[in-house]
Design a protein around this motif. Structure first.
Motif, mmCIF file in Angstrom:
data_model
loop_
_atom_site.group_PDB
_atom_site.id
_atom_site.type_symbol
_atom_site.label_atom_id
_atom_site.label_comp_id
_atom_site.label_asym_id
_atom_site.label_seq_id
_atom_site.Cartn_x
_atom_site.Cartn_y
_atom_site.Cartn_z
ATOM 1 N N VAL A 125 46.549 42.996 58.164
ATOM 2 C CA VAL A 125 47.022 44.360 57.995
ATOM 3 C C VAL A 125 45.727 45.013 57.476
ATOM 4 O O VAL A 125 45.043 44.812 56.402
ATOM 5 C CB VAL A 125 48.046 44.383 56.564
ATOM 6 N N GLY A 126 45.389 46.243 58.277
ATOM 7 C CA GLY A 126 44.333 46.742 57.654
ATOM 8 C C GLY A 126 44.694 48.165 56.976
ATOM 9 O O GLY A 126 45.439 49.007 57.498
ATOM 10 N N VAL A 127 44.346 48.415 55.705
ATOM 11 C CA VAL A 127 44.726 49.506 55.145
ATOM 12 C C VAL A 127 43.725 50.620 54.509
ATOM 13 O O VAL A 127 42.561 50.329 54.936
ATOM 14 C CB VAL A 127 45.220 49.126 53.640
ATOM 15 N N ASP A 128 44.205 51.682 54.078
ATOM 16 C CA ASP A 128 43.486 52.787 54.057
ATOM 17 C C ASP A 128 42.678 52.897 52.876
ATOM 18 O O ASP A 128 42.396 53.722 52.035
ATOM 19 C CB ASP A 128 44.018 54.175 54.071
ATOM 20 N N SER A 129 41.906 51.701 52.446
ATOM 21 C CA SER A 129 41.364 51.239 51.016
ATOM 22 C C SER A 129 40.428 50.235 51.426
ATOM 23 O O SER A 129 40.289 49.626 52.627
ATOM 24 C CB SER A 129 42.177 51.228 50.047
ATOM 25 N N GLY A 130 39.999 49.584 50.316
ATOM 26 C CA GLY A 130 39.132 48.381 50.400
ATOM 27 C C GLY A 130 38.409 48.090 49.324
ATOM 28 O O GLY A 130 38.728 48.567 48.077
ATOM 29 N N ARG A 132 37.681 43.785 42.869
ATOM 30 C CA ARG A 132 37.746 42.475 41.999
ATOM 31 C C ARG A 132 38.043 41.175 42.788
ATOM 32 O O ARG A 132 37.563 40.177 42.850
ATOM 33 C CB ARG A 132 38.837 42.710 40.995
ATOM 34 N N PRO A 133 38.809 41.512 43.821
ATOM 35 C CA PRO A 133 38.934 40.395 44.868
ATOM 36 C C PRO A 133 37.653 39.724 45.546
ATOM 37 O O PRO A 133 37.449 38.555 45.575
ATOM 38 C CB PRO A 133 40.043 41.081 46.038
ATOM 39 N N MET A 134 36.997 40.860 46.043
ATOM 40 C CA MET A 134 35.584 40.251 46.425
ATOM 41 C C MET A 134 34.679 39.810 45.476
ATOM 42 O O MET A 134 33.766 38.917 45.760
ATOM 43 C CB MET A 134 35.010 41.568 47.334
ATOM 44 N N PHE A 135 34.475 40.665 44.285
ATOM 45 C CA PHE A 135 33.669 40.176 43.334
ATOM 46 C C PHE A 135 33.904 39.016 42.466
ATOM 47 O O PHE A 135 32.759 38.259 42.290
ATOM 48 C CB PHE A 135 33.517 41.469 42.290
ATOM 49 N N TYR A 136 35.040 38.954 42.143
ATOM 50 C CA TYR A 136 35.487 37.759 41.334
ATOM 51 C C TYR A 136 36.321 36.753 41.997
ATOM 52 O O TYR A 136 36.882 35.722 41.295
ATOM 53 C CB TYR A 136 36.304 38.405 39.808
ATOM 54 N N ASP A 137 36.607 37.000 43.277
ATOM 55 C CA ASP A 137 37.715 36.306 43.812
ATOM 56 C C ASP A 137 38.999 36.399 43.134
ATOM 57 O O ASP A 137 39.762 35.402 42.925
ATOM 58 C CB ASP A 137 37.328 34.683 43.684
ATOM 59 N N ALA A 138 39.248 37.592 42.650
ATOM 60 C CA ALA A 138 40.470 37.706 41.860
ATOM 61 C C ALA A 138 41.724 37.818 42.713
ATOM 62 O O ALA A 138 41.634 38.422 43.801
ATOM 63 C CB ALA A 138 40.321 38.962 41.020
ATOM 64 N N TYR A 139 42.982 37.221 42.228
ATOM 65 C CA TYR A 139 44.054 37.391 42.872
ATOM 66 C C TYR A 139 44.862 38.888 42.532
ATOM 67 O O TYR A 139 44.986 38.741 41.315
ATOM 68 C CB TYR A 139 45.012 36.170 42.628
ATOM 69 N N HIS A 140 45.114 39.649 43.268
ATOM 70 C CA HIS A 140 45.949 40.837 43.099
ATOM 71 C C HIS A 140 47.327 40.659 43.770
ATOM 72 O O HIS A 140 47.227 40.831 45.125
ATOM 73 C CB HIS A 140 45.188 41.942 43.420
ATOM 74 N N HIS A 141 48.388 40.398 43.381
ATOM 75 C CA HIS A 141 49.607 40.664 43.958
ATOM 76 C C HIS A 141 49.727 41.636 44.626
ATOM 77 O O HIS A 141 49.455 43.017 44.407
ATOM 78 C CB HIS A 141 50.653 40.460 42.957
ATOM 79 N N CYS A 163 33.040 48.447 56.263
ATOM 80 C CA CYS A 163 32.232 47.539 57.098
ATOM 81 C C CYS A 163 31.468 46.552 56.285
ATOM 82 O O CYS A 163 30.241 46.886 56.153
ATOM 83 C CB CYS A 163 31.324 48.435 58.081
ATOM 84 N N GLU A 164 32.324 45.556 55.933
ATOM 85 C CA GLU A 164 31.632 44.492 55.010
ATOM 86 C C GLU A 164 32.897 43.564 54.963
ATOM 87 O O GLU A 164 33.912 44.039 54.955
ATOM 88 C CB GLU A 164 31.316 45.285 53.922
ATOM 89 N N THR A 165 32.629 42.277 54.689
ATOM 90 C CA THR A 165 33.993 41.430 54.487
ATOM 91 C C THR A 165 34.586 42.048 53.265
ATOM 92 O O THR A 165 34.017 42.584 52.216
ATOM 93 C CB THR A 165 33.324 40.156 53.795
ATOM 94 N N ASP A 166 35.901 42.100 53.348
ATOM 95 C CA ASP A 166 36.874 43.150 52.695
ATOM 96 C C ASP A 166 38.046 42.753 52.434
ATOM 97 O O ASP A 166 39.101 43.582 53.056
ATOM 98 C CB ASP A 166 36.548 44.603 53.467
ATOM 99 N N THR A 167 38.332 41.688 51.982
ATOM 100 C CA THR A 167 39.754 41.030 51.871
ATOM 101 C C THR A 167 40.200 41.295 50.470
ATOM 102 O O THR A 167 39.913 40.923 49.474
ATOM 103 C CB THR A 167 39.607 39.687 52.153
ATOM 104 N N LEU A 168 41.371 41.981 50.682
ATOM 105 C CA LEU A 168 42.267 42.080 49.178
ATOM 106 C C LEU A 168 43.064 40.817 49.103
ATOM 107 O O LEU A 168 43.527 40.545 47.898
ATOM 108 C CB LEU A 168 42.994 43.408 49.551
ATOM 109 N N GLY A 169 43.624 40.290 50.181
ATOM 110 C CA GLY A 169 44.398 39.225 49.877
ATOM 111 C C GLY A 169 44.734 38.289 51.160
ATOM 112 O O GLY A 169 44.832 38.834 52.128
ATOM 113 N N TYR A 170 44.338 37.076 50.874
ATOM 114 C CA TYR A 170 44.466 35.914 52.030
ATOM 115 C C TYR A 170 45.823 35.441 52.106
ATOM 116 O O TYR A 170 46.573 35.193 51.046
ATOM 117 C CB TYR A 170 43.509 34.772 51.571
ATOM 118 N N ASP A 171 46.341 35.288 53.376
ATOM 119 C CA ASP A 171 47.475 34.537 53.437
ATOM 120 C C ASP A 171 48.736 34.856 52.432
ATOM 121 O O ASP A 171 49.208 34.076 51.928
ATOM 122 C CB ASP A 171 47.245 32.806 53.445
ATOM 123 N N ARG A 172 48.925 36.084 52.644
ATOM 124 C CA ARG A 172 50.225 36.744 51.759
ATOM 125 C C ARG A 172 51.360 36.746 52.393
ATOM 126 O O ARG A 172 51.355 37.196 53.557
ATOM 127 C CB ARG A 172 49.606 38.025 51.221
#
Ligand SMILES: *Cc1c(COP(=O)(O)O)cnc(C)c1O
Length: 408
Positions: free
Chosen positions: A292-297, A303-312, A333-342
């Protein structure tokens, strides 16, 4: 006091009215967390200094001021924001790290509490001010907070604080230069789960305190954890409060004076109050997953990219949709994952997703990478949504640029 949360339909209305991406904060939740923490220490004279680096919108600062909070500032600019929001200098603790001495002098001139975390600065401070300006000393007790190593700052390799093993040297400087030390401080990291860990640090600080005659307060920093995953273990604030209060009362009796007990919570106060609402721009099926590609990142929530933090993450536009598996990613345009396998209710292009726990270190760590504009901020109070920061426009990006004429 049961807290009534913002409903999905209210979030949807906010996304419609103010657009996405948008940060939404719930005033009552901030007040609720503040009161919970305050009430966990009923038998001692406790003072909470909100760590404004977590979220520094002036309206949020004023909510906390109205609750009776002080502020913990880590830069002179944060001190200035606090003063602008109406805090008195005496309500602000300035805890810098690796700053120029000129900045500390500026803070002294503004009249805020000074926290010193380096012996060379302490010496400089003593030569400059002697006994005329009191200061607090930040000690590092070298206890390890649980959780992620990036957010543990009390360990042996940390750049923060003066090692408890250097206490003799600290005392030498304090005595020779007649420095008035009015407080001792420790802040060991962000994820202390366990009252015993906290107490071990406290005991080391109590031991050190016996060598200082002029103390007015002890500051135990922060480290209060909130739940990020639905079943996360969180700090048992009431248990920690009871144990620390008891230890503190015993210490004060021995010390011969009732001191104030200070804390500097950031995350605990504002994390859960905040959500980031984003829109699903595209659904992208690849050989390995569905994105799902969202209008943010990561420019808005790092936090998800910097600390590997989980955000529900929840799909608030399709509450009765079937559950499906997605990777939620941003548009940078950078690895930009907010949540894996959700697991999310089936996402359709245009649906609004709610990213939880975005109140702390969300907007305040956002940036303009890819020349993206930062989101608006909305505060909900008494069920009404108020815009408290407009969405950025292109002019905001180039305001400080100087365009050279005739050179190029
Ligand atoms: C960041 C910080 C805090 C707040 O930490 P949280 O984990 O957000 O509660 C408190 N004190 C100091 C000195 C800090 O740097």
């Amino acid at each position: 006091m049961e807290l009534v949360k913002i409903s999905d339909s209210e979030y949807q209305k906010i996304a419609q009215e103010f657009g996405t991406p948008v940060y939404v904060y719930h005033a009552e939740s901030i007040e609720h967390q503040y009161q919970r923490l305050l009430n966990a220490f009923p038998s001692v004279n406790v003072k909470l200094h909100y760590a404004l680096k977590a979220l520094n919108n002036i309206n949020v600062l004023r909510i906390l001021k109205a609750q009776g909070a002080g502020l913990d500032a880590v830069s002179i600019q944060e001190v200035q924001l606090g003063l602008r929001a109406g805090f008195a200098p005496s309500e602000i603790m300035y805890t810098p790290n690796c700053v120029d001495f000129a900045e500390i002098k500026e803070a002294v001139a503004l009249g805020v509490h000074i926290n010193i975390d380096n012996i060379s600065i302490l010496e400089h401070f003593g030569h400059e001010f002697g006994a005329t300006v009191p200061c607090c000393i930040r000690l590092n007790p070298h206890i390890m907070a649980g959780g992620h190593s990036h957010i543990s700052v009390g360990h042996i390799d940390s750049k923060f604080g003066i090692s408890i093993y250097q206490l003799r040297h600290v005392l030498r400087v304090v005595e020779s230069l007649k420095i008035k030390v009015n407080g001792l401080h420790m802040h060991t990291g962000s994820d202390i789960l366990d009252a015993e860990v906290f107490l071990r640090g406290a005991e080391l600080l109590f031991d050190a305190a016996r060598s200082f005659k002029d103390l007015e307060f002890m500051d135990f920093g922060s480290g209060f954890k909130v739940g990020y995953k639905p079943n996360d273990i969180v700090t048992d604030i009431e248990e920690i409060g009871e144990k620390i209060s008891a230890a503190f009362v015993t210490f004060c009796e021995e010390y011969g004076r009732k001191l104030e007990l200070w804390f500097e919570p950031g995350k605990f106060i504002v994390s859960e109050s905040g959500s980031l609402l984003v829109k699903a721009n595209v659904i992208k099926q690849t050989t390995s997953t569905v994105f799902v590609g969202v209008d943010s990142g990561q420019n808005h929530l790092i936090r998800p990219m910097f600390y590997d933090a989980y955000h529900h993450i929840e799909n608030i536009s399709h509450a009765d949709g079937a559950m499906r598996l997605y990777s939620v990613v941003g548009y940078i345009c950078e690895t930009d994952t907010l949540g894996y396998d959700r697991k999310l209710q089936e996402v359709r292009e245009g649906d609004v997703l709610r990213i939880h726990n975005a109140g702390a270190y969300g907007f305040s760590m956002s940036n303009n990478y890819n020349a993206r504009l930062r989101p608006a901020e909305v505060l909900v109070r008494n069920g009404e949504a108020h815009l408290i920061r407009r969405r950025e426009v292109l002019d905001d990006l180039i305001r400080s640029e100087i365009e050279l004429e005739g050179l190029i």
